[in-house]
Design a protein around this motif. Structure first.
Motif, PDB file in Angstrom:
ATOM      1  N   PRO A   1       0.663  -1.163  -0.084  1.00  0.00           N
ATOM      2  CA  PRO A   1      -0.087  -0.084   0.093  1.00  0.00           C
ATOM      3  C   PRO A   1       0.936   1.151   0.027  1.00  0.00           C
ATOM      4  O   PRO A   1       2.053   1.253   0.587  1.00  0.00           O
ATOM      5  N   THR A   2       0.408   2.343  -0.454  1.00  0.00           N
ATOM      6  CA  THR A   2       1.027   3.535  -0.540  1.00  0.00           C
ATOM      7  C   THR A   2       1.406   4.031   0.893  1.00  0.00           C
ATOM      8  O   THR A   2       0.502   3.905   2.011  1.00  0.00           O
ATOM      9  N   ARG A   3       2.605   4.745   1.009  1.00  0.00           N
ATOM     10  CA  ARG A   3       3.043   5.030   2.504  1.00  0.00           C
ATOM     11  C   ARG A   3       3.318   6.733   2.225  1.00  0.00           C
ATOM     12  O   ARG A   3       3.260   6.975   1.165  1.00  0.00           O
ATOM     13  N   GLY A   4       3.354   7.216   3.354  1.00  0.00           N
ATOM     14  CA  GLY A   4       3.696   8.609   3.390  1.00  0.00           C
ATOM     15  C   GLY A   4       2.474   9.418   4.175  1.00  0.00           C
ATOM     16  O   GLY A   4       1.423   8.832   3.945  1.00  0.00           O
ATOM     17  N   ASP A   5       2.929  10.732   4.583  1.00  0.00           N
ATOM     18  CA  ASP A   5       1.828  11.477   5.200  1.00  0.00           C
ATOM     19  C   ASP A   5       0.831  11.932   4.139  1.00  0.00           C
ATOM     20  O   ASP A   5      -0.203  12.531   4.665  1.00  0.00           O
ATOM     21  N   LEU A   6       0.926  11.824   2.885  1.00  0.00           N
ATOM     22  CA  LEU A   6      -0.063  12.273   1.910  1.00  0.00           C
ATOM     23  C   LEU A   6      -0.806  11.046   1.071  1.00  0.00           C
ATOM     24  O   LEU A   6      -1.295  11.078   0.155  1.00  0.00           O
ATOM     25  N   LYS A   7      -0.493   9.843   1.862  1.00  0.00           N
ATOM     26  CA  LYS A   7      -0.924   8.538   0.992  1.00  0.00           C
ATOM     27  C   LYS A   7      -2.681   8.674   0.869  1.00  0.00           C
ATOM     28  O   LYS A   7      -3.041   7.855   0.192  1.00  0.00           O
ATOM     29  N   ARG A   8      -3.233   9.566   1.602  1.00  0.00           N
ATOM     30  CA  ARG A   8      -4.850   9.712   1.533  1.00  0.00           C
ATOM     31  C   ARG A   8      -5.439  10.567   0.945  1.00  0.00           C
ATOM     32  O   ARG A   8      -6.590  10.912   0.933  1.00  0.00           O
ATOM     33  N   ASP A   9      -4.235  11.607   0.418  1.00  0.00           N
ATOM     34  CA  ASP A   9      -4.815  12.877  -0.499  1.00  0.00           C
ATOM     35  C   ASP A   9      -4.858  12.320  -1.854  1.00  0.00           C
ATOM     36  O   ASP A   9      -3.834  12.496  -2.625  1.00  0.00           O
ATOM     37  N   THR A  10      -6.189  11.837  -2.001  1.00  0.00           N
ATOM     38  CA  THR A  10      -6.356  11.447  -3.468  1.00  0.00           C
ATOM     39  C   THR A  10      -6.063  12.190  -4.632  1.00  0.00           C
ATOM     40  O   THR A  10      -5.693  11.894  -5.840  1.00  0.00           O
ATOM     41  N   ALA A  11      -6.219  13.843  -4.352  1.00  0.00           N
ATOM     42  CA  ALA A  11      -6.210  14.594  -5.489  1.00  0.00           C
ATOM     43  C   ALA A  11      -4.802  14.678  -5.921  1.00  0.00           C
ATOM     44  O   ALA A  11      -4.360  14.810  -6.889  1.00  0.00           O
ATOM     45  N   PHE A  12      -3.740  14.857  -4.575  1.00  0.00           N
ATOM     46  CA  PHE A  12      -2.331  14.844  -4.893  1.00  0.00           C
ATOM     47  C   PHE A  12      -1.900  13.459  -5.800  1.00  0.00           C
ATOM     48  O   PHE A  12      -1.192  13.335  -6.567  1.00  0.00           O
ATOM     49  N   LEU A  13      -2.462  12.319  -5.158  1.00  0.00           N
ATOM     50  CA  LEU A  13      -2.076  11.042  -5.941  1.00  0.00           C
ATOM     51  C   LEU A  13      -2.526  11.126  -7.275  1.00  0.00           C
ATOM     52  O   LEU A  13      -1.697  10.682  -8.240  1.00  0.00           O
TER      53      LEU A  13
END
Length: 421
Positions: free
Chosen positions: A77-89
């Protein structure tokens, strides 16, 4: 190679990898092996392949019934403090698609890490599967592409692109930011350590202190602020776990880009300025055992160089009593020059750190009144006790022990006088 030869090479090279029994038949039916690396180089101008530990295991399944290589970079799974920022992903994936252009890929790109990088803004690491193909007679399988993404004033930018191969370790570090002074390191499970600078022992060997990186604060990525690189990168990385060849080095994913931005070619220095003085064994070659270039301990094996180092000197000869000598310079990844003397034995002795801008960079007085070895770009002449100048018309020489002054005449005709120590 026969089918048996290829299958044997594949088995030896891939160890415990499990491959489909019809792999070679499918490759042959394709007419030719189309390697992703070739397309990557042509489309993106950048690909780095680093041999190392096994990157994945072949398992049944995948698109079209083909084999699918398991890879933490692709499957976790995606890691990092922006892993739930769908717009950034989504923006990361869009930048990745634009960078790939028309390269053939499978499925959707996977953002392995997304977060905030100190002093530089947002960053990400992306990986994506490609149609799996045999990449070499040894049986390596090309199965994906990976790269680092950084935030710029003009938006997100992919700064490197690498092929993913079985039996290979991808570069897991990159220099990011407008000044390329933030080292971003992805945890690949090999226990990567960091060294901020290079030092030297009393005998002139490279000495580095490596400390563990903190991958917990940024959930799988570590950051280190470094000095803005110019010709070299003072920092270095080393893995606790070696690759299949015993190598512990860690690749810098965007090193090729840094070299291109600096306007240089491959960061391999020019051949040493080799001079054989009167009486030298004519069999001496660039592979001379007295030449310490590349000898273990004298090169910074974990450092990175952006531009080729300045030319170095290797001056060899035989003194009046029959003993052989060699005088040599080495330029480190900190751009410091080390000066060595070997006399009657190939083991070198450090004779100091000459100033790179010195008009006479090589100046070594031999013991027992055997003379003074000098070398510099240009023509030389010398004198004794303020006497008549004696021309040499060469750029390297063994002078009498009584010589106390040398004049260097540069290619532009400028004369610089140097007092011998």
């Amino acid at each position: 190679m026969t089918d048996t030869d290829i299958r044997t090479a594949l088995e030896h090279a891939t160890g415990d990898l499990r491959t489909p029994p019809d792999l070679l038949d499918r490759v042959r039916a394709g007419g030719q092996r189309r390697v992703v690396r070739r397309r990557t180089v042509l489309a993106a101008g950048l690909a780095t392949i680093a041999a190392g530990s096994t990157a994945g295991v072949l398992a049944a399944g995948g698109d079209g019934g083909g084999a699918t290589v398991a890879s933490p970079l692709l499957d976790r799974p995606t890691r990092g403090d922006l892993k739930r920022d769908t717009a950034f992903l989504d923006r990361v994936r869009a930048a990745w698609r634009e960078h790939l252009g028309g390269l053939s890929v499978r499925g959707e790109a996977h953002v392995a890490w997304a977060g905030l990088a100190p002093h530089t803004g947002r960053a990400a690491v992306v990986a994506q599967r490609v149609p799996e193909q045999v990449a070499s007679p040894a049986g390596q399988i090309s199965y994906g592409l990976t790269g680092f993404v950084e935030q710029t004033p003009d938006g997100l930018r992919v700064i490197c692109l690498e092929e993913m191969l079985t039996g290979a370790t991808n570069a897991t570090a990159a220099l990011i930011g407008p000044d390329r002074n933030v080292l971003m390191v992805l945890d690949d499970g090999r226990g990567i350590r960091y060294s901020p600078a290079v030092a030297y022992t009393a005998d002139g060997k490279v000495s580095r202190t490596f400390t563990p990186l903190d991958f917990r604060t940024h959930d799988g990525v570590a950051f280190e602020a470094i000095t803005t690189p110019t010709t070299t990168i003072r920092a270095a990385l080393r893995a606790d776990v070696p690759d299949a060849r015993g190598d512990r080095s860690v690749g810098l994913a965007n090193l090729s880009q840094l070299i291109g931005e600096a306007g240089g070619g491959a960061p391999v220095g020019p051949e040493p300025e080799t001079r054989s003085l009167t009486g030298t064994d004519p069999q001496g070659t660039a592979d001379d055992p007295w030449d310490i270039t590349g000898r273990d301990g004298f090169d910074d094996r974990y450092g990175y160089r952006i531009t080729p180092p300045p030319g170095t000197w290797f001056v060899r000869g035989i003194v009046a009593d029959g003993r052989r000598f060699a005088v040599q310079t080495l330029t480190g990844t900190d751009d410091r020059i080390r000066l060595f003397l070997s006399l009657n034995t190939p083991e070198p002795v450090l004779r100091g750190f000459p100033d790179p801008a010195a008009p006479l960079p090589v100046q070594v007085r031999l013991p027992d009144g055997l003379g003074v070895v000098v070398a510099a770009p240009g023509r030389l002449r010398y004198r004794v006790a303020g006497g008549t100048w004696l021309p040499l018309d060469v750029d390297a020489a063994l002078l009498p022990a009584a010589a106390d002054e040398v004049e260097v005449i540069t290619a532009g005709g400028r004369a610089v006088r140097v007092r011998l120590a």
